[in-house]
Design an enzyme around this catalytic site. Structure first.
Site, PDB file in Angstrom:
ATOM      1  N   GLY A 153       0.824  -1.004   0.827  1.00  0.00           N
ATOM      2  CA  GLY A 153       0.314   0.201   0.157  1.00  0.00           C
ATOM      3  C   GLY A 153       0.744   1.155  -0.031  1.00  0.00           C
ATOM      4  O   GLY A 153       1.756   1.162  -0.524  1.00  0.00           O
ATOM      5  N   CYS A 154       0.387   2.333   0.585  1.00  0.00           N
ATOM      6  CA  CYS A 154       0.811   3.454  -0.194  1.00  0.00           C
ATOM      7  C   CYS A 154       1.810   4.061   0.985  1.00  0.00           C
ATOM      8  O   CYS A 154       3.133   4.892   0.736  1.00  0.00           O
ATOM      9  CB  CYS A 154      -0.256   4.962   0.424  1.00  0.00           C
ATOM     10  SG  CYS A 154      -1.946   4.615  -0.452  1.00  0.00           S
ATOM     11  N   ASN A 155       2.135   2.994   2.649  1.00  0.00           N
ATOM     12  CA  ASN A 155       3.304   3.138   3.022  1.00  0.00           C
ATOM     13  C   ASN A 155       4.314   2.798   2.278  1.00  0.00           C
ATOM     14  O   ASN A 155       5.589   3.041   2.423  1.00  0.00           O
ATOM     15  CB  ASN A 155       2.944   2.837   4.420  1.00  0.00           C
ATOM     16  CG  ASN A 155       2.887   0.976   4.459  1.00  0.00           C
ATOM     17  OD1 ASN A 155       1.713   0.793   3.984  1.00  0.00           O
ATOM     18  ND2 ASN A 155       3.317  -0.133   4.436  1.00  0.00           N
ATOM     19  N   ALA A 156       4.399   1.664   1.683  1.00  0.00           N
ATOM     20  CA  ALA A 156       5.825   0.740   0.493  1.00  0.00           C
ATOM     21  C   ALA A 156       6.969   1.564   0.323  1.00  0.00           C
ATOM     22  O   ALA A 156       7.689   0.767   0.385  1.00  0.00           O
ATOM     23  CB  ALA A 156       5.137  -0.465   0.402  1.00  0.00           C
ATOM     24  N   MET A 353       1.724   6.953   5.114  1.00  0.00           N
ATOM     25  CA  MET A 353       1.109   5.672   5.707  1.00  0.00           C
ATOM     26  C   MET A 353       0.363   4.890   5.227  1.00  0.00           C
ATOM     27  O   MET A 353       0.306   5.376   4.107  1.00  0.00           O
ATOM     28  CB  MET A 353      -0.135   6.972   6.691  1.00  0.00           C
ATOM     29  CG  MET A 353       0.629   8.386   7.239  1.00  0.00           C
ATOM     30  SD  MET A 353       1.197   9.652   6.071  1.00  0.00           S
ATOM     31  CE  MET A 353       0.062  10.159   5.946  1.00  0.00           C
TER      32      MET A 353
END
Length: 366
Positions: A153-156, A353
C-alpha cells in the site's frame, strides 16, 4: 557511477545511528493524460450531490489517469479485472522506466551503474514482477539483483527504502534504486457507490524512483539515518484492497475515520524515531509527508504540531496529482530537492501511511 559536483561535508553521525546510505537522486513520471475533478465528474456522468461534493472538496485540482475507453453512448463502462491487470502492466512498466531513467540522470548515473532494483506496487499483481519487466524493457544487465514489494500500500515506499538501505550498507559504492510505480487507474471500480467514490476521487497514476549509495561522501544528497514503523493493529481492516464479489473485481476500501486514527498515532512513531538521537520534533527542518488526502494531512499537521509551510510540498503534490500511493512522498521529496533550501546539518523526516493501518518514518540528514 558518476556524481554531481558538490563540496563534501563531514557531518557527525548521531549516536547509535551509523550511516546507512546517501540519497543520490530522484525522478518521477506520470501518464500523458490528466483531468480536473470537474472534468472527471462530467466524464463519469456523476450527478449524485454527495459524490460530487467528495470530488470537489478533496483539495485536488488535477490527476493523471488512464480512463476506460468510451462506450457507444460516450460513457465509460467498468473494465473486467483481466483488462485492469493488463492496464496495470502497461502503465506501471512505462511510467516506471521513465521514472528510473529520470532518477539515474538526477544521480549522474547510467543504466549500467545499477546494481539493485527494488520495485513497489499495490495496483496490480504480476509474475514475473515489475523489476524483471523493467530490466528487460530497458536492457539493464540481467545480473542486476532485484526485489519486488507488492500489496503493502501507500506506506510501502519507505518499507522499500529500509530494505534497499540494508542492501546498500552491504554493498558500499554500488547503486541501488527504489522504484514505486502505481497505476491507480487499474484499481478502480465504477459502481456509483459512496465507498468507491471516495477512492475514485483521490488516487492518481504516477511513478517515482530514488537512488541510494553508501560509502561515497561525494554524493550530495542526505544520509538515511534511522527508520521507525508502527502497525495500528486495532485498525487493520480500516484500509484494505479485497475482492468485491458483486463487482467481480478487487475494490479498495477506506474507513471514514482513518485520517483521525493515523493522526492520533503519528506522535508515537515520531517519538520512537527520534529516541536516542538528541533531537526533538521542533529540530526537524524538513517534513516530507505522504499525500494521503486532505483530512489525513490535516490530522498529521495537528497531531505533530506542524505548520502549513512544513507540508507545502505534500499539499502541492496532492493538489497537482492526487494520492499517488507508495510514490507520493518521493514526488514531494523531488520538490524539496528542486527548491534547494536544505543546508548541511539540516534534518528531515519522511512519513508514509497505509493499510495495516500502518505508519512508517525515516530520519535523514543533509
Amino acid at each position: 557511477m558518476t556524481t554531481t559536483t558538490a563540496p563534501a561535508v563531514d557531518l557527525p553521525v548521531l549516536a547509535g545511528t551509523p550511516e546507512i546510505t546517501r540519497i543520490a537522486g530522484v525522478g518521477t513520471a506520470v501518464p500523458a493524460t490528466s483531468y480536473s475533478q470537474t472534468e472527471l465528474l462530467d466524464i463519469l456522468d456523476v450527478d449524485d450531490p454527495r459524490i460530487r461534493s467528495v470530488f470537489l472538496n478533496s483539495a485536488i485540482d488535477r490527476r493523471f489517469l488512464t480512463l476506460p475507453p468510451e462506450g457507444p453512448g460516450g460513457g465509460r463502462a467498468p473494465e473486467p479485472q483481466g483488462d485492469l491487470l493488463d492496464k496495470h502492466k502497461k502503465i506501471a512498466v512505462d511510467m516506471g522506466c521513465r521514472a528510473l531513467e529520470a532518477c539515474l540522470k538526477s544521480a549522474g548515473a547510467m543504466l549500467s551503474d545499477l546494481r539493485h532494483l527494488c520495485c513497489v506496487t499495490s495496483t496490480g499483481f504480476l509474475t514475473p514482477g515489475l523489476s524483471a519487466l523493467i530490466i528487460r524493457e530497458l536492457g539493464i544487465d540481467p545480473h542486476t539483483s532485484r526485489s519486488d514489494i507488492v500489496g503493502m500500500g501507500c506506506n510501502a515506499g519507505l518499507n522499500a527504502l529500509n530494505v534497499v538501505s540494508g542492501w546498500s550498507a552491504a554493498h558500499p559504492g554500488e547503486l541501488g534504486v527504489v522504484l514505486c510505480s502505481e497505476a491507480c487507474s487499474a484499481a478502480y471500480a465504477l459502481d456509483g457507490t459512496m465507498r468507491t467514490a471516495v477512492v475514485n476521487s483521490l488516487f492518481g497514476d504516477g511513478s517515482a524512483a530514488l537512488a541510494v549509495v553508501s560509502g561515497d561522501r561525494r554524493v550530495p544528497g542526505p544520509r538515511v539515518l534511522k527508520f521507525a514503523s508502527y502497525i495500528i493493529t486495532e485498525a487493520v481492516d480500516a484500509m484494505r484492497y479485497d475482492w468485491d464479489r458483486d463487482q467481480d473485481r478487487f475494490s479498495f476500501f477506506l474507513d471514514p475515520q482513518i485520517p483521525y486514527v493515523v493522526g492520533a498515532h503519528a506522535e508515537v512513531v515520531a517519538d520512537r524515531l527520534l529516541t536516542g538521537t538528541g533531537l526533538r520534533r521542533s529540530d526537524i527542518d524538513h517534513w516530507v509527508v505522504h499525500s494521503g488526502g486532505k483530512k489525513v494531512v490535516d490530522s498529521v499537521v495537528v497531531n505533530l504540531g506542524l505548520s502549513r509551510h512544513d507540508v507545502r510540498h505534500t499539499t502541492g503534490v496532492l493538489r497537482d496529482y492526487g494520492n499517488l500511493s507508495s510514490g507520493s512522498f518521493l514526488f514531494s521529496y523531488e520538490r524539496l530537492a528542486e527548491e534547494d533550501v536544505a543546508r548541511p546539518g539540516d534534518h528531515g523526516v519522511f512519513m508514509t501511511m497505509g493499510p495495516g493501518s500502518s505508519i512508517e518514518m525515516a530520519l535523514i540528514q543533509w
